[in-house]
Enzyme design. Structure first.
Site, mmCIF file in Angstrom:
data_model
loop_
_atom_site.group_PDB
_atom_site.id
_atom_site.type_symbol
_atom_site.label_atom_id
_atom_site.label_comp_id
_atom_site.label_asym_id
_atom_site.label_seq_id
_atom_site.Cartn_x
_atom_site.Cartn_y
_atom_site.Cartn_z
ATOM 1 N N GLY A 1 74.770 -33.806 64.788
ATOM 2 C CA GLY A 1 75.057 -32.646 65.623
ATOM 3 C C GLY A 1 73.969 -31.604 65.539
ATOM 4 C CE LYS B 1 75.882 -30.827 60.320
ATOM 5 N NZ LYS B 1 75.753 -31.328 58.927
ATOM 6 C CB VAL C 1 72.371 -26.123 63.108
ATOM 7 C CG1 VAL C 1 72.769 -24.830 62.392
ATOM 8 C CG2 VAL C 1 72.724 -27.330 62.252
ATOM 9 C CG ASP D 1 70.634 -36.203 52.722
ATOM 10 O OD1 ASP D 1 69.616 -36.855 52.393
ATOM 11 O OD2 ASP D 1 70.835 -35.824 53.888
ATOM 12 N N GLY E 1 68.533 -25.718 64.811
ATOM 13 C CA GLY E 1 68.284 -26.923 64.024
ATOM 14 C C GLY E 1 69.082 -28.085 64.575
ATOM 15 N NE ARG E 2 69.403 -32.047 68.482
ATOM 16 C CZ ARG E 2 70.593 -32.129 69.073
ATOM 17 N NH1 ARG E 2 71.472 -33.027 68.657
ATOM 18 N NH2 ARG E 2 70.916 -31.305 70.040
ATOM 19 N N GLY E 3 70.838 -31.931 63.106
ATOM 20 C CA GLY E 3 71.070 -32.881 62.033
ATOM 21 C C GLY E 3 71.321 -34.268 62.597
#
Length: 389
Positions: free
Chosen positions: A21, A38, A23, A127, A16-18
């Site tokens: 950064g 993360k 994951v 969020d 994943g990507r936030g």
């Protein structure tokens, strides 16, 4: 072998990507289990402070994914969480579209349960959206929700890390008071839960601005056709534009949801079963369910301490040499006796024989006086000769 971070976490593959950064699925060598890591770049002070806030959360709840541990390596930092492999609510809607009302109510109940635990710690999530609500891979069984991503969460009363005119969160899931720059509070999270509920039931991202207009002009508008009336009354209580008119707590909203489910018709016969399957896929080559193929095995336990032998079985210890006995106080002017070594002290072949040179006796005392006289005479004659010359 994946990249090793801080000597402990072996990064396996990105999952994943936030906003700040990536994951990764990682192998924790100490706990000997897979975790979600993360990884953030220490690009600026704000990012680092957000990292400190996020990794500092320790909320132990079955419907919350909170950080477990953290590490730093050069210009990067990471913190770890449980791996949740069933994707998010956004994935689920992408696969199935609008969800059956009873199924959506199970998801909402678990979300409100986790949010109640977060609020009990004095934390405002800020969020909440379908992409941050994860699912365990339970197949066609009962779904299991996990609220995640506390990157912009903050405790009530903490100073903001951004200017008051800058709104933090995901557009489309803001509460009206957030748009006005008010201090983050629990009702803003509940508003986002109401928007998420509409997304689950309609399969479409709700238009928050249009909803505010409808509620402002008509009070509580009529229910969308996809939403049963008892359930709509709960959702409308979450979507009130005025924070004081919403549910005060996540626990209160959860109780109202349970009452609404009692008044709803049962599930429709023949509904397509909803399956939450593993979204992460297989592990890459070199990694298995028990960890990397090259990972060392478990550390063996220390060897047991063997008990000492009983005294009767200890071998006799022979002393190579015997020390001479202590001298009596009056024996300083007497000749020392030569103590005889015991016959068992050393074997005859243990050491080569050592020959000692016999000491030569010095001249007797009566010879020393004439020699001294002769030496003095010679010295006197030498002095006289030098003087006469």
């Amino acid at each position: 072998m994946g990249e090793l971070f801080a000597g402990r976490y072996e990064l396996v593959d990105p999952i994943g990507r936030g906003g700040v950064g990536a994951v990764w699925r990682a192998w924790d060598r100490r706990r000997r289990r897979y975790v979600a890591a993360k990884v953030l770049q220490q690009s600026d002070a704000h990012t680092l402070l957000r990292f400190v806030r996020e990794q500092g959360l320790r909320i132990d709840h079955p419907h919350v994914v909170a950080p477990m541990s953290w590490a730093a390596d050069d210009d990067k930092v990471l913190f770890t969480m449980d791996v949740v492999s069933g994707g998010s609510l956004a994935h689920l809607i992408g696969d199935y579209g609008p969800l059956p009302p009873h199924y959506a109510c199970v998801l909402l109940d678990q979300l409100l349960s986790g949010l109640a635990a977060v609020h009990a710690e004095g934390v405002v999530h800020r969020d909440i959206k379908p992409a941050n609500i994860l699912l365990e891979a339970t197949g066609t069984g009962r779904p299991h929700v996990r609220l995640s991503d506390f990157g912009i969460a903050m405790r009530k009363g903490e100073p903001r890390l951004t200017d008051v005119n800058y709104v933090m969160g995901t557009p489309g899931y803001f509460a009206p008071e957030q748009m006005l720059g008010e201090e983050p509070d629990f009702p803003a999270d509940l508003y986002a839960v109401g928007l998420t509920a509409l997304y689950l039931l309609t399969g479409r991202k709700p238009d928050a601005e249009a909803l505010v207009e409808r509620f402002t002009e008509h009070g509580t508008p009529g229910a969308p056709e996809e939403v049963p009336e008892p359930l709509w009354q709960v959702i409308a209580g979450l979507l009130q534009p005025e924070p004081g008119l919403r549910f005060r707590t996540a626990t209160g909203a959860r109780k109202a949801l349970a009452a609404a489910v009692e008044m709803m018709d049962g599930p429709t016969a023949g509904e397509e079963p909803i399956e939450v399957f593993d979204q992460l896929g297989p592990l890459p080559a070199g990694f298995g369910p028990e960890g990397p193929a090259h990972a060392p095995g478990p550390v063996p336990p220390p060897l047991p301490a063997y008990p000492p032998l009983p005294p009767s079985r200890l071998p006799a210890v022979q002393t190579p040499l015997q020390h001479p006995p202590a001298l009596p106080t009056r024996a300083y002017t007497a000749a020392l006796p030569s103590p005889a070594l015991p016959s068992t002290a050393l074997p005859s072949t243990a050491l080569p024989a050592v020959r000692h040179r016999a000491r030569q006796p010095g001249p007797p005392a009566k010879v020393a006086v004439p020699v001294l006289i002769v030496a003095l005479l010679c010295l006197g004659i030498g002095i006289w000769a030098l003087t006469a010359a």
